[in-house]
Design a protein around this motif. Structure first.
Motif, PDB file in Angstrom:
ATOM      1  N   UNK A  67      -9.207   4.679  10.970  1.00 36.02           N
ATOM      2  CA  UNK A  67      -9.300   3.940   9.710  1.00 36.02           C
ATOM      3  C   UNK A  67      -7.918   3.730   9.105  1.00 36.02           C
ATOM      4  N   UNK A  68      -7.137   4.789   9.076  1.00 38.39           N
ATOM      5  CA  UNK A  68      -5.802   4.713   8.474  1.00 38.39           C
ATOM      6  C   UNK A  68      -4.899   3.789   9.271  1.00 38.39           C
ATOM      7  N   UNK A  69      -4.952   3.878  10.587  1.00 38.36           N
ATOM      8  CA  UNK A  69      -4.136   2.991  11.420  1.00 38.36           C
ATOM      9  C   UNK A  69      -4.570   1.535  11.239  1.00 38.36           C
ATOM     10  N   UNK A  70      -5.874   1.279  11.157  1.00 38.47           N
ATOM     11  CA  UNK A  70      -6.377  -0.081  10.935  1.00 38.47           C
ATOM     12  C   UNK A  70      -5.887  -0.623   9.587  1.00 38.47           C
ATOM     13  N   UNK A  71      -5.911   0.217   8.563  1.00 36.64           N
ATOM     14  CA  UNK A  71      -5.451  -0.233   7.244  1.00 36.64           C
ATOM     15  C   UNK A  71      -3.946  -0.468   7.229  1.00 36.64           C
ATOM     16  N   UNK A  72      -3.205   0.293   8.021  1.00 33.64           N
ATOM     17  CA  UNK A  72      -1.771   0.044   8.149  1.00 33.64           C
ATOM     18  C   UNK A  72      -1.530  -1.342   8.728  1.00 33.64           C
ATOM     19  N   UNK A  73      -2.326  -1.718   9.729  1.00 35.20           N
ATOM     20  CA  UNK A  73      -2.202  -3.058  10.323  1.00 35.20           C
ATOM     21  C   UNK A  73      -2.516  -4.140   9.291  1.00 35.20           C
ATOM     22  N   UNK A  90      -2.980  -3.281  -1.896  1.00 31.67           N
ATOM     23  CA  UNK A  90      -2.081  -2.174  -1.555  1.00 31.67           C
ATOM     24  C   UNK A  90      -2.476  -0.898  -2.283  1.00 31.67           C
ATOM     25  N   UNK A  91      -2.774  -1.006  -3.565  1.00 30.44           N
ATOM     26  CA  UNK A  91      -3.189   0.173  -4.335  1.00 30.44           C
ATOM     27  C   UNK A  91      -4.479   0.769  -3.765  1.00 30.44           C
ATOM     28  N   UNK A  92      -5.434  -0.096  -3.425  1.00 25.55           N
ATOM     29  CA  UNK A  92      -6.702   0.382  -2.872  1.00 25.55           C
ATOM     30  C   UNK A  92      -6.468   1.081  -1.534  1.00 25.55           C
ATOM     31  N   UNK A  93      -5.639   0.499  -0.690  1.00 22.71           N
ATOM     32  CA  UNK A  93      -5.357   1.093   0.619  1.00 22.71           C
ATOM     33  C   UNK A  93      -4.658   2.437   0.454  1.00 22.71           C
ATOM     34  N   UNK A  94      -3.659   2.498  -0.408  1.00 18.64           N
ATOM     35  CA  UNK A  94      -2.923   3.754  -0.613  1.00 18.64           C
ATOM     36  C   UNK A  94      -3.871   4.846  -1.104  1.00 18.64           C
ATOM     37  N   UNK A  95      -4.700   4.539  -2.085  1.00 18.81           N
ATOM     38  CA  UNK A  95      -5.649   5.533  -2.608  1.00 18.81           C
ATOM     39  C   UNK A  95      -6.612   5.988  -1.508  1.00 18.81           C
TER      40      UNK A  95
END
Length: 181
Positions: A67-73, A90-95
């Motif tokens: 999940x984290x790697x996918x969101x990094x992409x 970006x805020x949603x992804x970081x949280x």
């Protein structure tokens, strides 16, 4: 009919019909998350990421590393429509990433953090490092004496340190390139 995943919190259908069952499926198997979120504008994608975050507490299995790697992409994309909403995404992804890290095994923490800061935008990587560093310091002060927590704490500290080095190298390359201005 009773399922293995029971959530007593009422949850409404999210953006474009992503149901609770779909959200839990994505949390279990992150394949295709970037494709799914790429179909949305930034504001809609942020809403989906917020919905994923809201379901973390009731999920029975979380594919945290993928999940984290996918969101990094997703955060690496520069040409998403609705750039004015990119900050909310970006805020949603970081949280989400910071909360999701608790599901990452101690021996995978470094890989996941390094992968995120190597792939996501510099801003997202920086924000994740700041927030994870802050959470890590808070946990360290509360969990003295627990051997398991100490091992996790040491792994997190090393992961944050290495990921910070990678992020600084990326930032220095960007600043030294002629494209920075």
């Amino acid at each position: 009919m009773v399922t293995a995943e029971v959530d007593v919190t009422p949850v409404q259908t999210t953006v474009k019909g992503l149901e609770r069952a779909d959200i839990h499926r994505v949390l279990r198997d992150a394949d295709g998350l970037v494709d799914l979120l790429s179909d949305f504008n930034c504001a809609e994608a942020a809403k989906v990421v917020d919905d994923l975050a809201a379901h973390l507490r009731s999920a029975t299995h979380v594919d945290a590393a993928r999940l984290i790697v996918q969101l990094a992409l997703l955060c690496a994309e520069e040409d998403k429509p609705g750039q004015s909403s990119m900050c909310s995404l970006s805020r949603a992804v970081v949280a989400f990433v910071v909360d999701c890290m608790r599901f990452v095994a101690a021996n995978d923490t470094e890989f996941v953090l390094v992968e995120f800061v190597s792939t996501a935008s510099l801003v997202c990587g920086y924000d994740v490092l700041l927030k994870i560093g802050h959470v890590h310091r808070s946990v360290c002060t509360r969990s003295s004496g627990d051997v398991g927590s100490a091992a996790q704490s040491e792994a997190t500290a090393k992961a944050v340190e290495h990921a910070t080095e990678i992020w600084l190298q990326r930032a220095n390359r960007v600043l030294s390139s002629s494209d920075a201005m």
